[in-house]
Design a protein around this motif. Sequence first.
Motif, PDB file in Angstrom:
ATOM      1  N   THR A   1       0.800  -1.228   0.000  1.00 23.09           N
ATOM      2  CA  THR A   1       0.000   0.000   0.000  1.00 23.09           C
ATOM      3  C   THR A   1       0.833   1.279   0.000  1.00 23.09           C
ATOM      4  OG1 THR A   1      -0.110   0.014   2.423  1.00 23.09           O
ATOM      5  CG2 THR A   1      -1.844  -1.196   1.249  1.00 23.09           C
ATOM      6  N   ALA A   2       2.152   1.147   0.224  1.00 20.35           N
ATOM      7  CA  ALA A   2       3.000   2.342   0.331  1.00 20.35           C
ATOM      8  C   ALA A   2       2.960   3.244  -0.898  1.00 20.35           C
ATOM      9  CB  ALA A   2       4.440   1.934   0.645  1.00 20.35           C
ATOM     10  N   PRO A   3       3.046   2.699  -2.135  1.00 18.77           N
ATOM     11  CA  PRO A   3       3.031   3.602  -3.294  1.00 18.77           C
ATOM     12  C   PRO A   3       1.823   4.522  -3.320  1.00 18.77           C
ATOM     13  CG  PRO A   3       3.709   1.409  -3.952  1.00 18.77           C
ATOM     14  CD  PRO A   3       3.247   1.303  -2.531  1.00 18.77           C
ATOM     15  N   HIS A   4       0.663   4.003  -2.916  1.00 16.33           N
ATOM     16  CA  HIS A   4      -0.552   4.820  -2.921  1.00 16.33           C
ATOM     17  C   HIS A   4      -0.526   5.857  -1.801  1.00 16.33           C
ATOM     18  CE1 HIS A   4      -4.742   6.039  -2.989  1.00 16.33           C
ATOM     19  NE2 HIS A   4      -4.870   5.640  -1.721  1.00 16.33           N
ATOM     20  N   HIS A   5      -0.249   5.402  -0.585  1.00 17.50           N
ATOM     21  CA  HIS A   5      -0.348   6.299   0.567  1.00 17.50           C
ATOM     22  C   HIS A   5       0.803   7.307   0.630  1.00 17.50           C
ATOM     23  CE1 HIS A   5      -3.814   4.315   2.151  1.00 17.50           C
ATOM     24  NE2 HIS A   5      -3.203   3.159   2.279  1.00 17.50           N
ATOM     25  N   LEU A   6       1.993   6.901   0.221  1.00 20.11           N
ATOM     26  CA  LEU A   6       3.140   7.800   0.343  1.00 20.11           C
ATOM     27  C   LEU A   6       3.275   8.751  -0.833  1.00 20.11           C
ATOM     28  CD1 LEU A   6       5.833   5.443   1.885  1.00 20.11           C
ATOM     29  CD2 LEU A   6       4.242   6.983   3.032  1.00 20.11           C
ATOM     30  N   SER A   7       2.621   8.439  -1.952  1.00 13.49           N
ATOM     31  CA  SER A   7       2.687   9.358  -3.092  1.00 13.49           C
ATOM     32  C   SER A   7       2.056  10.702  -2.747  1.00 13.49           C
ATOM     33  CB  SER A   7       1.970   8.744  -4.306  1.00 13.49           C
ATOM     34  OG  SER A   7       0.587   8.537  -4.014  1.00 13.49           O
ATOM     35  N   ALA A   8       1.139  10.674  -1.788  1.00 13.05           N
ATOM     36  CA  ALA A   8       0.514  11.921  -1.320  1.00 13.05           C
ATOM     37  C   ALA A   8       1.167  12.389  -0.024  1.00 13.05           C
ATOM     38  CB  ALA A   8      -0.973  11.706  -1.094  1.00 13.05           C
ATOM     39  N   ALA A   9       2.380  11.876   0.222  1.00 14.79           N
ATOM     40  CA  ALA A   9       3.162  12.271   1.406  1.00 14.79           C
ATOM     41  C   ALA A   9       2.394  12.028   2.699  1.00 14.79           C
ATOM     42  CB  ALA A   9       3.595  13.718   1.305  1.00 14.79           C
ATOM     43  N   GLY A  10       1.606  10.940   2.691  1.00 14.43           N
ATOM     44  CA  GLY A  10       0.918  10.575   3.913  1.00 14.43           C
ATOM     45  C   GLY A  10      -0.232  11.473   4.292  1.00 14.43           C
ATOM     46  N   GLN A  11      -0.854  12.152   3.317  1.00 14.56           N
ATOM     47  CA  GLN A  11      -1.942  13.058   3.661  1.00 14.56           C
ATOM     48  C   GLN A  11      -3.204  12.319   4.101  1.00 14.56           C
ATOM     49  OE1 GLN A  11      -2.487  16.537   1.168  1.00 14.56           O
ATOM     50  NE2 GLN A  11      -0.460  16.263   0.271  1.00 14.56           N
ATOM     51  N   ALA A  12      -3.229  10.989   3.912  1.00 15.15           N
ATOM     52  CA  ALA A  12      -4.354  10.205   4.413  1.00 15.15           C
ATOM     53  C   ALA A  12      -4.285  10.055   5.921  1.00 15.15           C
ATOM     54  CB  ALA A  12      -4.388   8.834   3.747  1.00 15.15           C
ATOM     55  N   PHE A  13      -3.144  10.394   6.515  1.00 19.28           N
ATOM     56  CA  PHE A  13      -3.004  10.303   7.966  1.00 19.28           C
ATOM     57  C   PHE A  13      -2.178  11.475   8.474  1.00 19.28           C
ATOM     58  CE2 PHE A  13      -0.064   7.577   5.679  1.00 19.28           C
ATOM     59  CZ  PHE A  13       1.187   7.904   6.169  1.00 19.28           C
ATOM     60  N   THR A  14      -2.404  11.817   9.733  1.00 16.70           N
ATOM     61  CA  THR A  14      -1.700  12.951  10.350  1.00 16.70           C
ATOM     62  C   THR A  14      -0.627  12.499  11.330  1.00 16.70           C
ATOM     63  OG1 THR A  14      -3.264  13.142  12.194  1.00 16.70           O
ATOM     64  CG2 THR A  14      -3.783  14.364  10.162  1.00 16.70           C
ATOM     65  N   ALA A  15      -0.582  11.191  11.614  1.00  9.74           N
ATOM     66  CA  ALA A  15       0.406  10.652  12.542  1.00  9.74           C
ATOM     67  C   ALA A  15       0.693   9.206  12.178  1.00  9.74           C
ATOM     68  CB  ALA A  15      -0.094  10.757  13.984  1.00  9.74           C
ATOM     69  N   ALA A  16       1.850   8.714  12.643  1.00 11.62           N
ATOM     70  CA  ALA A  16       2.225   7.345  12.303  1.00 11.62           C
ATOM     71  C   ALA A  16       3.069   6.725  13.401  1.00 11.62           C
ATOM     72  CB  ALA A  16       2.990   7.310  10.982  1.00 11.62           C
TER      73      ALA A  16
ATOM     74  N   ARG B   1       5.544  19.249  11.838  1.00 13.73           N
ATOM     75  CA  ARG B   1       4.567  20.296  11.517  1.00 13.73           C
ATOM     76  C   ARG B   1       3.345  19.719  10.809  1.00 13.73           C
ATOM     77  NH1 ARG B   1       6.274  24.281   6.928  1.00 13.73           N
ATOM     78  NH2 ARG B   1       5.509  22.481   5.740  1.00 13.73           N
ATOM     79  N   ASP B   2       3.580  18.789   9.889  1.00 12.32           N
ATOM     80  CA  ASP B   2       2.489  18.222   9.097  1.00 12.32           C
ATOM     81  C   ASP B   2       2.240  16.743   9.372  1.00 12.32           C
ATOM     82  OD1 ASP B   2       2.165  20.686   7.462  1.00 12.32           O
ATOM     83  OD2 ASP B   2       4.183  20.153   6.776  1.00 12.32           O
ATOM     84  N   LEU B   3       3.160  16.097  10.032  1.00  8.84           N
ATOM     85  CA  LEU B   3       3.017  14.669  10.303  1.00  8.84           C
ATOM     86  C   LEU B   3       3.779  14.321  11.578  1.00  8.84           C
ATOM     87  CD1 LEU B   3       2.012  11.846   9.291  1.00  8.84           C
ATOM     88  CD2 LEU B   3       4.252  11.607   8.196  1.00  8.84           C
ATOM     89  N   SER B   4       3.094  13.732  12.550  1.00 10.21           N
ATOM     90  CA  SER B   4       3.734  13.307  13.797  1.00 10.21           C
ATOM     91  C   SER B   4       4.148  11.844  13.674  1.00 10.21           C
ATOM     92  CB  SER B   4       2.779  13.481  14.976  1.00 10.21           C
ATOM     93  OG  SER B   4       2.569  14.852  15.249  1.00 10.21           O
ATOM     94  N   VAL B   5       5.310  11.514  14.242  1.00 10.83           N
ATOM     95  CA  VAL B   5       5.851  10.160  14.097  1.00 10.83           C
ATOM     96  C   VAL B   5       6.444   9.688  15.422  1.00 10.83           C
ATOM     97  CG1 VAL B   5       7.579   8.715  12.953  1.00 10.83           C
ATOM     98  CG2 VAL B   5       6.381  10.480  11.647  1.00 10.83           C
TER      99      VAL B   5
END
Length: 227
Positions: A120-135, A159-163
């Motif tokens: 699923t990475a190609p789909h979710h990461l192509s949008a730089a993870g905008q489907a989620f705000t944290a990981a 700022r845009d993604l918490s990890v």
Amino acid sequence: LPDARVTDAAYVPRILRELSADGLLVNYNADIPSAMVDMIRSHCIPAVWMNSKQEADCVYPDDLNSSRHATELLISARHRRIAFVELSPTTHYSSADRREGYAVAMAKAGLRPLVVDCATAPHHLSAAGQAFTAAVAYQLSDALTLWQACADAGRRIPRDLSVIVFGDRPLALGSLRLDTMVIPFGEQGRRAVRMLVRKIAEPDATQGPVALPALHVPRESVTAYPY
């Protein structure tokens, strides 16, 4: 030692005699040959397994509850779209346990889980993870992939993604210090030695498994949502 050695019923007992060893600390923790387990048991060799989930005589990181705790930390920071990211498949028990701990925390909070893996990475990461705000990242290489995807899209951690990432020490990506679930390998070693000393004294006695929680080290990669 190669599998041919650790499953050789003539070789392993000889190790103990030649080294004058009273017992074994076994750091074989994935794809363990059943013949090796059977041989240690049949020869009544005092042994303690490290970083491996066995029925008894073992010490290992509590990856399930540690992953649940990491996910709950992100939930407490008001994140609702949280992903679990693991891009390098492994047969080690921690893979399934970290995923399960994440899923348990998400279900308890009434949230929908999202696992980002090789498929699923190609789909979710192509949008730089905008489907989620944290990981919750399984390991440093997964956090690095998220960092690169954000950079390519002009986004930033935190700022845009918490990890939150798992590691054997507090981790960093360049100058970015990552919130880390630190796996207690030092304590695992100390507990395993104490367990083995008891095992040598009473070879026929079994000791229950010991699961050690990871320690959350807060740093700079988690920001409360909304930003």
